[in-house]
Design a protein around this motif. Sequence first.
Motif, PDB file in Angstrom:
ATOM      1  N   ALA A 102      49.333  42.354  42.274  1.00 10.01           N
ATOM      2  CA  ALA A 102      47.971  41.878  42.754  1.00 10.01           C
ATOM      3  C   ALA A 102      47.432  39.800  42.824  1.00 10.01           C
ATOM      4  CB  ALA A 102      46.730  41.846  41.906  1.00 10.01           C
ATOM      5  N   VAL A 103      49.079  39.904  41.354  1.00 12.35           N
ATOM      6  CA  VAL A 103      48.892  38.138  41.220  1.00 12.35           C
ATOM      7  C   VAL A 103      50.653  38.113  40.560  1.00 12.35           C
ATOM      8  CG1 VAL A 103      48.686  36.341  39.352  1.00 12.35           C
ATOM      9  CG2 VAL A 103      47.156  38.214  40.048  1.00 12.35           C
ATOM     10  N   PRO A 104      51.409  37.611  41.601  1.00 11.43           N
ATOM     11  CA  PRO A 104      52.219  37.934  41.691  1.00 11.43           C
ATOM     12  C   PRO A 104      53.712  36.447  41.001  1.00 11.43           C
ATOM     13  CG  PRO A 104      52.102  37.307  44.436  1.00 11.43           C
ATOM     14  CD  PRO A 104      50.943  37.352  43.617  1.00 11.43           C
ATOM     15  N   GLY A 105      52.156  35.309  41.374  1.00  9.05           N
ATOM     16  CA  GLY A 105      53.089  34.545  40.311  1.00  9.05           C
ATOM     17  C   GLY A 105      52.940  34.290  38.813  1.00  9.05           C
ATOM     18  N   ARG A 106      53.890  34.770  38.529  1.00  2.00           N
ATOM     19  CA  ARG A 106      54.202  34.968  36.962  1.00  2.00           C
ATOM     20  C   ARG A 106      53.434  34.242  36.303  1.00  2.00           C
ATOM     21  NH1 ARG A 106      56.525  38.266  39.783  1.00  2.00           N
ATOM     22  NH2 ARG A 106      57.571  39.748  39.402  1.00  2.00           N
ATOM     23  N   GLY A 107      53.251  32.618  36.136  1.00  2.00           N
ATOM     24  CA  GLY A 107      53.071  31.224  35.327  1.00  2.00           C
ATOM     25  C   GLY A 107      51.469  31.753  35.433  1.00  2.00           C
ATOM     26  N   ARG A 108      50.583  32.167  36.489  1.00  2.00           N
ATOM     27  CA  ARG A 108      49.545  32.298  36.867  1.00  2.00           C
ATOM     28  C   ARG A 108      48.742  33.256  36.550  1.00  2.00           C
ATOM     29  NH1 ARG A 108      47.264  34.281  42.388  1.00  2.00           N
ATOM     30  NH2 ARG A 108      44.825  33.534  41.747  1.00  2.00           N
ATOM     31  N   LEU A 109      50.063  34.465  36.034  1.00  5.31           N
ATOM     32  CA  LEU A 109      49.736  35.697  36.152  1.00  5.31           C
ATOM     33  C   LEU A 109      49.267  35.598  33.761  1.00  5.31           C
ATOM     34  CD1 LEU A 109      48.037  38.726  35.763  1.00  5.31           C
ATOM     35  CD2 LEU A 109      50.314  39.511  35.492  1.00  5.31           C
ATOM     36  N   LEU A 110      50.093  34.558  33.221  1.00  5.18           N
ATOM     37  CA  LEU A 110      49.677  34.443  31.697  1.00  5.18           C
ATOM     38  C   LEU A 110      49.188  33.937  31.439  1.00  5.18           C
ATOM     39  CD1 LEU A 110      51.901  35.646  29.604  1.00  5.18           C
ATOM     40  CD2 LEU A 110      53.380  33.880  29.372  1.00  5.18           C
ATOM     41  N   LEU A 111      48.521  32.248  32.413  1.00  7.13           N
ATOM     42  CA  LEU A 111      48.066  31.770  32.311  1.00  7.13           C
ATOM     43  C   LEU A 111      46.277  32.280  32.190  1.00  7.13           C
ATOM     44  CD1 LEU A 111      47.197  28.744  31.814  1.00  7.13           C
ATOM     45  CD2 LEU A 111      46.841  28.672  33.849  1.00  7.13           C
ATOM     46  N   ALA A 112      46.056  33.298  33.228  1.00  4.51           N
ATOM     47  CA  ALA A 112      45.373  33.605  33.269  1.00  4.51           C
ATOM     48  C   ALA A 112      45.083  34.650  31.861  1.00  4.51           C
ATOM     49  CB  ALA A 112      44.869  34.535  34.255  1.00  4.51           C
ATOM     50  N   LYS A 113      45.318  35.168  31.412  1.00  8.37           N
ATOM     51  CA  LYS A 113      45.725  35.818  30.488  1.00  8.37           C
ATOM     52  C   LYS A 113      45.537  35.008  28.787  1.00  8.37           C
ATOM     53  CE  LYS A 113      47.704  39.982  30.939  1.00  8.37           C
ATOM     54  NZ  LYS A 113      47.298  41.152  31.462  1.00  8.37           N
ATOM     55  N   ALA A 114      46.163  34.215  29.041  1.00  3.86           N
ATOM     56  CA  ALA A 114      45.787  32.973  27.820  1.00  3.86           C
ATOM     57  C   ALA A 114      43.478  32.476  27.686  1.00  3.86           C
ATOM     58  CB  ALA A 114      46.728  31.974  27.817  1.00  3.86           C
ATOM     59  N   VAL A 115      43.470  31.710  28.965  1.00  7.54           N
ATOM     60  CA  VAL A 115      42.236  31.434  29.320  1.00  7.54           C
ATOM     61  C   VAL A 115      41.398  32.917  28.778  1.00  7.54           C
ATOM     62  CG1 VAL A 115      41.005  30.553  30.578  1.00  7.54           C
ATOM     63  CG2 VAL A 115      43.327  30.051  30.809  1.00  7.54           C
ATOM     64  N   VAL A 116      41.822  33.522  28.987  1.00 13.50           N
ATOM     65  CA  VAL A 116      40.992  34.387  28.641  1.00 13.50           C
ATOM     66  C   VAL A 116      40.868  35.303  27.485  1.00 13.50           C
ATOM     67  CG1 VAL A 116      39.944  36.954  28.751  1.00 13.50           C
ATOM     68  CG2 VAL A 116      40.536  35.642  31.267  1.00 13.50           C
ATOM     69  N   LEU A 117      41.683  34.759  26.727  1.00 17.27           N
ATOM     70  CA  LEU A 117      41.985  35.646  25.397  1.00 17.27           C
ATOM     71  C   LEU A 117      40.788  34.366  24.615  1.00 17.27           C
ATOM     72  CD1 LEU A 117      43.317  37.541  23.143  1.00 17.27           C
ATOM     73  CD2 LEU A 117      45.420  35.917  23.997  1.00 17.27           C
ATOM     74  N   ALA A 118      41.580  33.462  24.773  1.00 20.08           N
ATOM     75  CA  ALA A 118      41.449  32.299  23.601  1.00 20.08           C
ATOM     76  C   ALA A 118      40.245  32.105  24.008  1.00 20.08           C
ATOM     77  CB  ALA A 118      41.954  30.477  24.414  1.00 20.08           C
ATOM     78  N   GLY A 119      39.324  32.237  25.171  1.00 20.80           N
ATOM     79  CA  GLY A 119      38.134  31.999  25.405  1.00 20.80           C
ATOM     80  C   GLY A 119      37.408  33.462  25.074  1.00 20.80           C
ATOM     81  N   VAL A 120      37.744  34.625  25.125  1.00 25.53           N
ATOM     82  CA  VAL A 120      36.762  35.296  24.414  1.00 25.53           C
ATOM     83  C   VAL A 120      36.779  35.272  22.369  1.00 25.53           C
ATOM     84  CG1 VAL A 120      37.077  37.933  23.370  1.00 25.53           C
ATOM     85  CG2 VAL A 120      37.615  37.246  25.770  1.00 25.53           C
ATOM     86  N   SER A 121      38.095  34.970  22.350  1.00 24.28           N
ATOM     87  CA  SER A 121      38.574  34.945  20.681  1.00 24.28           C
ATOM     88  C   SER A 121      37.551  33.679  20.027  1.00 24.28           C
ATOM     89  CB  SER A 121      39.631  34.247  20.429  1.00 24.28           C
ATOM     90  OG  SER A 121      40.274  35.301  20.934  1.00 24.28           O
ATOM     91  N   ALA A 122      37.644  32.581  20.696  1.00 26.50           N
ATOM     92  CA  ALA A 122      36.571  31.209  20.290  1.00 26.50           C
ATOM     93  C   ALA A 122      35.155  31.868  20.604  1.00 26.50           C
ATOM     94  CB  ALA A 122      37.158  29.839  21.610  1.00 26.50           C
ATOM     95  N   ALA A 123      34.733  32.930  21.965  1.00 23.13           N
ATOM     96  CA  ALA A 123      33.328  33.347  21.605  1.00 23.13           C
ATOM     97  C   ALA A 123      32.942  33.943  20.235  1.00 23.13           C
ATOM     98  CB  ALA A 123      33.385  34.258  22.654  1.00 23.13           C
ATOM     99  N   LEU A 124      34.368  35.040  19.737  1.00 26.46           N
ATOM    100  CA  LEU A 124      34.145  35.729  18.959  1.00 26.46           C
ATOM    101  C   LEU A 124      34.360  35.006  17.860  1.00 26.46           C
ATOM    102  CD1 LEU A 124      33.599  38.896  18.658  1.00 26.46           C
ATOM    103  CD2 LEU A 124      36.413  38.451  18.392  1.00 26.46           C
ATOM    104  N   ALA A 125      34.759  34.182  17.354  1.00 21.41           N
ATOM    105  CA  ALA A 125      34.827  32.882  15.900  1.00 21.41           C
ATOM    106  C   ALA A 125      33.519  32.089  16.060  1.00 21.41           C
ATOM    107  CB  ALA A 125      36.046  32.204  16.650  1.00 21.41           C
ATOM    108  N   VAL A 126      32.761  31.693  16.407  1.00 21.81           N
ATOM    109  CA  VAL A 126      31.783  30.685  16.558  1.00 21.81           C
ATOM    110  C   VAL A 126      30.570  31.008  16.657  1.00 21.81           C
ATOM    111  CG1 VAL A 126      32.775  29.031  18.398  1.00 21.81           C
ATOM    112  CG2 VAL A 126      31.206  30.456  19.322  1.00 21.81           C
TER     113      VAL A 126
END
Lengths: 249, 246
Positions: A102-126
């Motif tokens: 679905a998302v063949p760009g490895r960098g793009r997939l990993l970046l998407a995961k990192a962005v979502v993770l950081a976002g959810v963690s930040a929301a949880l933290a604040v």
Amino acid sequence: MSAVAAEWRKLLSLPSALVAIGLTLVAMPALGTSTARRLAAQLDAGGDGVLGTVTTLTVGFELVPFAVLGPVVLGVVIIGSEYTRGSKDSGGGRQITTSLTAVPGRGRLLLAKAVVLAGVSAALAVVVIPATIWLAQTALGEHGHTWDALGPRVAGAVVYWMLMPLIALAVTVVTRSGIVPMVFFVVNSSFVSVTHLLTRVTPLAAYLPDMAGTRMFTAQGPVHGGLVMLAWTAGLLAVAALVFTRRDA
Amino acid sequence: MRAAGGDGHPGPVIELNGLTKRHGGKVAVDDVSFTASPGRVTGFLGPNGAGKSSTLRVLLGLDVPDAGTALVGGRPYRKLRNPLRTVGSLLDGGGAHGSRSGRAHLTWLAVSNGIPRSRVEEVLDLVGLADVAGRRVSTYSLGTGRRLGLAAALLGDPEVLVLDEPVNGLDPEGIRWIRRFLRAYAAEGRTVLLSSHLMGETAGTADDLVVIDAGRVVARGTVPEVVGGHASLEDAFFALTEERGR
């Protein structure tokens, strides 16, 4: 953007992720409040002598490196779930093949995961960290502190909660299974802190990511500690990206 | 090796050229070249372990070849934008996480490639999964899992279908359904490449065949060309693979 939206859906449709989020939302404020209540009762009865190494300023914060397990579990499962084998009956496939077609760009997939993770963690933290500190300090009553003193520590704890899960993500990319990182992070944050024990063996252990990161909310050189943890996070993410882009799915 | 068939078709959509893939020291795919043309069903036939899945994994950009190229419409898979809208694929094992529902699986896939959400219900109906779409994938039987994989492949209404052993685990009715479906799909001018180790089934579905054995293409052409003077595709297949003295 569509890759980020897809990762957001993927994470929030995993039961294990929802359990981690739910437990974090409930457990940390509850534990912080009960600890503070007990301490307030002791202080009312017997004065400052009951404090030992704790100060009323750190009440609630001692839970930060423990309750970060919630976001850390998110960091492990966001990658680990990709590599979970299906049952033998269903052919034993892994989701990573679907994700990468679905998302063949490895960098793009990993970046998407990192962005979502950081976002959810930040929301949880604040939400969770200020709520816990507020509840704990309120429970301390006259022994409590103002936000002037608490604010910078809260900010440091929020940053710590954003970086720890990213470290967990990076480690899980390399191991390609959630089991080993999950066991390590659970043990290290709750039962026996391996990294903390190491600080008794060598002063260099203070530069390990979680030990350095802790200084962000204990006010023992928060900027320096934060930079050390940030460097670890960036370095481990770079290694993960290198491994992820070069490895066959 | 027999002459390539399928001449005279416009713009080959899938094109493999000198593809080689090693796993460790072992050569899994050895200098494989063939094309799969639009408007035709191409059967990719070979015994288990012949290199079919390894070839398809390289074609889909999952694994990097040691040599050669694999192109879809002239471009490597990894260079496709929103690839699910060009190539639908089904690999062995399904590739859905067990703790999500079938519908949730298709929904994130749709979102990842900008496919309208209404399409999720369409493909669920198409493959006959509407009733169980709310259940966790881990509760699915092998056949139901294959149907979900097929729904995922069809999600982007792609011009190209790449299916690895699509009839595995399907009941006779499902097999018949998929055969008709793939024939109709190709008849619309789309490209269908399916791998199989089932000779009778493939002979009944495919227009063109590529036969692979021990990583090498041993025959390719239309079904009659590959069958040649043999009584059946099965006879031709064993003649071709035993020639190589495995």
